[in-house]
Structures are given as structure tokens and as C-alpha cells.
Design a protein around this motif. Structure first.
Motif, PDB file in Angstrom:
ATOM      1  N   ASP A  92       1.739  -6.485   2.790  1.00 57.03           N
ATOM      2  CA  ASP A  92       0.652  -6.103   1.896  1.00 57.03           C
ATOM      3  C   ASP A  92       0.942  -4.758   1.241  1.00 57.03           C
ATOM      4  O   ASP A  92       0.728  -4.576   0.036  1.00 57.03           O
ATOM      5  N   VAL A  93       1.431  -3.833   2.051  1.00 56.56           N
ATOM      6  CA  VAL A  93       1.732  -2.471   1.608  1.00 56.56           C
ATOM      7  C   VAL A  93       3.166  -2.153   2.016  1.00 56.56           C
ATOM      8  O   VAL A  93       3.599  -2.508   3.119  1.00 56.56           O
ATOM      9  N   VAL A 115       1.425  -4.172  -7.539  1.00 57.31           N
ATOM     10  CA  VAL A 115       0.155  -4.053  -8.245  1.00 57.31           C
ATOM     11  C   VAL A 115       0.175  -2.818  -9.137  1.00 57.31           C
ATOM     12  O   VAL A 115       0.609  -1.740  -8.718  1.00 57.31           O
ATOM     13  N   ILE A 321       1.477  -1.591  -3.416  1.00 59.20           N
ATOM     14  CA  ILE A 321       0.788  -2.791  -2.947  1.00 59.20           C
ATOM     15  C   ILE A 321       1.458  -4.010  -3.574  1.00 59.20           C
ATOM     16  O   ILE A 321       1.668  -4.054  -4.792  1.00 59.20           O
ATOM     17  N   CYS A 322       1.794  -4.993  -2.765  1.00 59.03           N
ATOM     18  CA  CYS A 322       2.432  -6.202  -3.280  1.00 59.03           C
ATOM     19  C   CYS A 322       1.385  -7.138  -3.890  1.00 59.03           C
ATOM     20  O   CYS A 322       0.323  -7.360  -3.301  1.00 59.03           O
ATOM     21  N   LYS A 323       1.706  -7.677  -5.057  1.00 60.81           N
ATOM     22  CA  LYS A 323       0.782  -8.601  -5.718  1.00 60.81           C
ATOM     23  C   LYS A 323       0.471  -9.829  -4.869  1.00 60.81           C
ATOM     24  O   LYS A 323      -0.598 -10.430  -4.990  1.00 60.81           O
ATOM     25  N   SER A 325      -0.220  -9.939  -1.862  1.00 62.66           N
ATOM     26  CA  SER A 325      -1.165  -9.649  -0.784  1.00 62.66           C
ATOM     27  C   SER A 325      -2.522 -10.282  -1.060  1.00 62.66           C
ATOM     28  O   SER A 325      -3.102 -10.096  -2.140  1.00 62.66           O
ATOM     29  N   GLN A 328      -5.742  -7.101  -1.291  1.00 64.90           N
ATOM     30  CA  GLN A 328      -5.419  -5.974  -2.161  1.00 64.90           C
ATOM     31  C   GLN A 328      -6.469  -4.873  -2.103  1.00 64.90           C
ATOM     32  O   GLN A 328      -6.131  -3.692  -2.207  1.00 64.90           O
ATOM     33  N   LYS A 329      -7.735  -5.219  -1.939  1.00 64.34           N
ATOM     34  CA  LYS A 329      -8.764  -4.181  -1.827  1.00 64.34           C
ATOM     35  C   LYS A 329      -8.534  -3.336  -0.583  1.00 64.34           C
ATOM     36  O   LYS A 329      -8.564  -2.104  -0.634  1.00 64.34           O
ATOM     37  N   ALA A 331      -5.744  -3.055   1.019  1.00 66.01           N
ATOM     38  CA  ALA A 331      -4.471  -2.358   0.848  1.00 66.01           C
ATOM     39  C   ALA A 331      -4.656  -1.066   0.050  1.00 66.01           C
ATOM     40  O   ALA A 331      -4.080  -0.022   0.380  1.00 66.01           O
ATOM     41  N   TRP A 332      -5.479  -1.130  -1.003  1.00 61.19           N
ATOM     42  CA  TRP A 332      -5.750   0.070  -1.804  1.00 61.19           C
ATOM     43  C   TRP A 332      -6.496   1.117  -0.976  1.00 61.19           C
ATOM     44  O   TRP A 332      -6.186   2.301  -1.028  1.00 61.19           O
TER      45      TRP A 332
END
Length: 450
Positions: A92-93, A115, A321-323, A325, A328-329, A331-332
Motif C-alpha cells: 500500500d505504501v 498516487v 502510495i501505490c495506486k 492499494s 488509499q485513504k 495509506a495517506w
């Protein structure tokens, strides 16, 4: 290597196997009542500094568990790149070292596997908290795909006793021309046998890393952000010519060393009495060679012209962050916590001497502690004073190829200076850079996305 698939046959076979079998490149286990956020890095010290924050993050994100994975840098790059190319799930990250980031920027902008963080950084106000130059390496075509882990300002680590014995006052050195003249006095035959026993500075005659540091100091990289090669610009040629004067031929003031251990021995023996030193290199000396304590001091790099920039940059890491994932929220949120946490950034600083790129950490008392390793200088505050002036780096799909090409330029140029003499350094520099530029341009012409 098969020119029809420039990433290599082995990688092609691996990707096809992944596509056929549904291979998972990273372990993404989950339980019925939790989801796993996978965070991959090549640096153990980074992951250790993140561990104290995991409990807080998981408490703020019920049902989410964070899994930290340590993977060797090249292997991590290959696995993430394979994930992007094949559509196979990845982390994810992920943290990526600056040497490898350019390969992820090939193809159309929308095909980049990370991302796009540009809007989030500006809307959250985080962009203004960081040194702007540090975003350039993680950007492509005006969009930002990673948050900088470090800033890596470069200074000169020198031996004060050797300078004093040669009658050199470091405060009198303002420019590289000044340093070259001082270097002639520092480069000495100490026992009268006709051989040089002490060189002024560590400079490689086989790889381009040291040259690249000096080039960046002048505000240049191998390319513009628009992918235009800069090798034949006059300032580029002049920089290489000066480097060759210092690093090549029988009257050079610089000598090469292969690694950190060899550097430590050279310091003890006074074989080389100054070194280009990013903050992390000082941390490496401190951690790996404590016997050097008290032998070194810090001074700003000599400028290229009076009043010019007194630092450069060397190395770097981003977190992206990998797309692919599905989280993503989260991960951010994790990325923001880790890269904007004073605790995490200062923990890493204590272990590695890395200067945080986030300005809000710079008032921490840790940076004002005297450093006994360098005679009581406040190394943290020293590097922070240099930090706002670090130059930007430009990374694109051709950067790695340009790095390899410049290694060859250094080898050929240094050999020619030794054979042809110092009076031809600028001619040699211009000829070798012209040759390299044509090679790079020919390779770039094959790219359909330019």
C-alpha cells in the motif's frame, strides 16, 4: 538485453509468470475483523522509527493493522515495478531510494503507478511545510508522487590538524578556486620518497557521484524538468573541467576511495584530509567508526563564485502510495503521520543524522546539542542552516542511463587528462560530454512518449 523489452528478459519472464499465476508480490494477509496496510521500505532504521507510532495509528483507524516489511533496495524497486507493470497486488505504501525513482516515470502520466499527491499536499498545507526543492525528484510533468523523507545537505568534512600543519585556514576558503590552491599545499609528499602521502580531498576517477554533487551545487542536473539533456551547456563543461583538474592526472589534489571503511582508514592515516559529506555520511562515520571521534570538523562547501551556494545534496528517499492499494485513504493518513511526526523524524535524526525536510521540526533542541564526534560542533544546527539552500534534483526515465553514461565520462576523461595534460582539460571535458550527449539523445529518441 533484448532491445524490444528494455527492462530485461528475466523481468519479462517474471511478469508473464505473475500474470499467468496470479502471483502476489507482497504478503497481504488479512483477518475477518481487520484489514492490513502493508508498508515496505529498504531501510531498517526507518521502520524502527515508525514502530512507536503504529499503536496510535491503529487506534485511530479501527479494524486496520499495519504490517512493516523490510526489503533490500533494488529488490524492492524490482518488486514494486513488477507490480505496476503486471497489475499484481503490491504494498500500500512504499519507500523508494532516489537512484531508482526515475524508472517509475516512464510512459504516459496516467500510467504512473504511484498516487498523484499534488492536490492533497497543497490542500492540506503540507507542501508549504517542506523545503520545496525536495519535491522535484519525486515529481514528473508537474505532478508530485511522493513525500520526501530527508533533505541530505552536503558539507565538507575536514581534518583541522592537517589543514593547520599546511598553513591553511578553512575560513579563508570561499570558492572552489580557493580550495584548489589550498589543495596544492595539502597534497604532500611527507617522507620525501617522491610519492604523494596526503591528498586534499576524496574524489572518484571512476564514478560520477562526486562530480554530480558539484554539478548540483551549481543548480544543474543532467536534464531539465522537460527532459532536455544539459550536458553540452557551457556551465556543465566548466564544472567537469574543474573537477578534472582536481581529480585527474599526476598533479591532482584528489584521490578515490571505494567505501566507508576505506574512508575511515584514510582519515586515520591522513591519506585524504577532506571529504564531501552529506548529513547521513557523518551519521555513518559516527555509527560505524567511533574511533574517528574528534578527528573531523564541518565546513560549508566552497562556492563556485563569491557569495554563491555553499551546499549541495546527495541521496534521498520518498514515501509514496501505490495506486493498486485498496486502502488509499488509510495509506495517506499513514504517510502524513509518519512524515509529519516530530517523534518519527527526530528518532531517525538521532540514529542517522538525517536532517528532516519538514521545517516544523527545526526548532527541536536536539539540533543544538554539541556533537563530540566533530569536536563539539553543533552538527544538527549546521546542516539545518544549509538545508534551505539545497538544490533540486531532476529524475526521469532516462536518469539511471545518464548516471551510467556519466560514470564512463569520468573514467575516459580522467584517463585522457593523465595522458594529454592539464592544459587540455576543457577540450577533453567538451569532447567527452558531446559524445555522452549524443548517446543519451539516441536512446531517448526510441521512447514513443517524448
Amino acid at each position: 538485453m533484448d532491445e524490444r523489452f528494455p527492462f530485461g528478459t528475466i523481468l519479462l519472464v517474471f511478469m508473464l509468470t505473475a500474470l499467468a499465476s496470479g502471483l502476489t508480490l507482497f504478503d497481504r494477509e488479512s483477518t475477518d475483523d481487520s484489514r492490513v496496510l502493508t508498508v515496505a521500505s529498504f531501510a531498517k532504521i526507518h521502520l524502527l522509527s515508525y514502530e512507536p507510532l503504529l499503536q496510535q495509528f491503529e487506534a485511530e483507524h479501527p479494524g486496520v493493522k499495519v504490517k512493516l516489511e523490510l526489503v533490500e533496495s533494488r529488490a524492492l524497486t524490482q518488486r514494486v515495478f513488477s507490480s505496476f507493470m503486471s497489475g499484481v497486488p503490491g504494498p500500500d505504501v512504499v519507500e523508494i531510494e532516489i537512484t531508482h525513482i526515475g524508472r517509475f516515470f516512464s510512459g504516459p502520466l496516467e500510467s504512473i503507478g504511484f498516487v498523484d499527491l499534488t492536490d492533497r499536499l497543497h490542500q492540506s498545507g503540507l507542501y508549504d511545510e517542506f523545503v520545496p526543492a525536495k519535491f522535484q525528484a519525486w515529481s514528473n510533468r508537474g505532478r508530485i508522487f511522493g513525500l520526501p523523507r530527508d533533505i541530505s545537505p552536503v558539507a565538507l568534512l575536514y581534518q583541522p590538524e592537517a589543514f593547520a600543519e599546511s598553513g591553511i585556514d578553512p575560513q579563508s576558503i570561499e570558492t572552489w578556486d580557493d580550495f584548489y590552491e589550498a589543495g596544492k599545499k595539502l597534497t604532500r609528499d611527507l617522507d620525501g620518497d617522491g610519492l604523494i602521502d596526503q591528498y586534499a580531498i576524496e574524489l572518484s576517477d571512476t564514478i560520477s557521484d562526486d562530480f554530480h554533487i558539484l554539478l548540483l551545487q551549481r543548480g544543474l542536473d543532467y536534464f531539465t524538468p522537460e527532459y532536455k539533456p544539459r550536458l553540452e551547456e557551457d556551465i556543465f563543461i566548466d564544472t567537469l573541467a574543474m573537477y578534472l583538474k582536481m581529480a585527474a592526472g599526476p598533479d591532482r589534489i584528489g584521490a578515490p576511495l571505494p567505501n566507508l571503511v576505506a574512508s575511515a582508514q584514510a582519515i586515520r592515516d591522513r591519506y585524504i584530509v577532506s571529504h564531501l559529506g552529506a548529513d547521513w555520511r557523518l551519521g555513518g562515520f559516527r555509527m560505524e567508526t567511533p574511533a574517528l571521534a574528534g578527528l573531523l570538523r564541518l565546513m560549508p562547501l566552497p562556492a563556485w563564485e563569491p557569495g554563491g551556494r555553499r551546499t549541495s545534496t546527495w541521496g534521498g528517499t520518498m514515501m509514496g502510495i501505490c495506486k493498486s492499494s485498496p486502502m488509499q485513504k488509510e495509506a495517506w493518513d499513514f504517510l502524513k503521520m509518519i512524515y509529519t511526526s516530530r517523534e518519527a523524524l527526530l528518532t531517525t535524526y538521532r540514529y542517522t543524522a538525517l536532517t528532516p525536510p519538514a521545517r516544523f521540526t527545526w526548532d527541536a533542541p536536539e539540533f543544538d546539542q554539541p556533537d563530540p564526534f566533530i569536536g563539539g560542533q553543533k552538527s544538527g544546527r549546521f546542516f539545518i542552516k544549509l538545508a534551505p539552500d539545497v538544490p533540486a534534483r531532476v529524475k526521469n526515465p532516462f536518469s539511471y542511463m545518464a548516471d551510467q553514461t556519466m560514470h564512463q565520462v569520468i573514467v575516459r576523461s580522467c584517463r585522457r587528462v593523465h595522458e594529454e595534460g592539464y592544459d587540455r582539460v576543457r577540450i577533453i571535458a567538451a569532447e567527452e560530454l558531446h559524445r555522452a550527449a549524443k548517446h543519451i539523445e539516441q536512446r531517448m529518441e526510441r521512447n514513443p512518449f517524448l
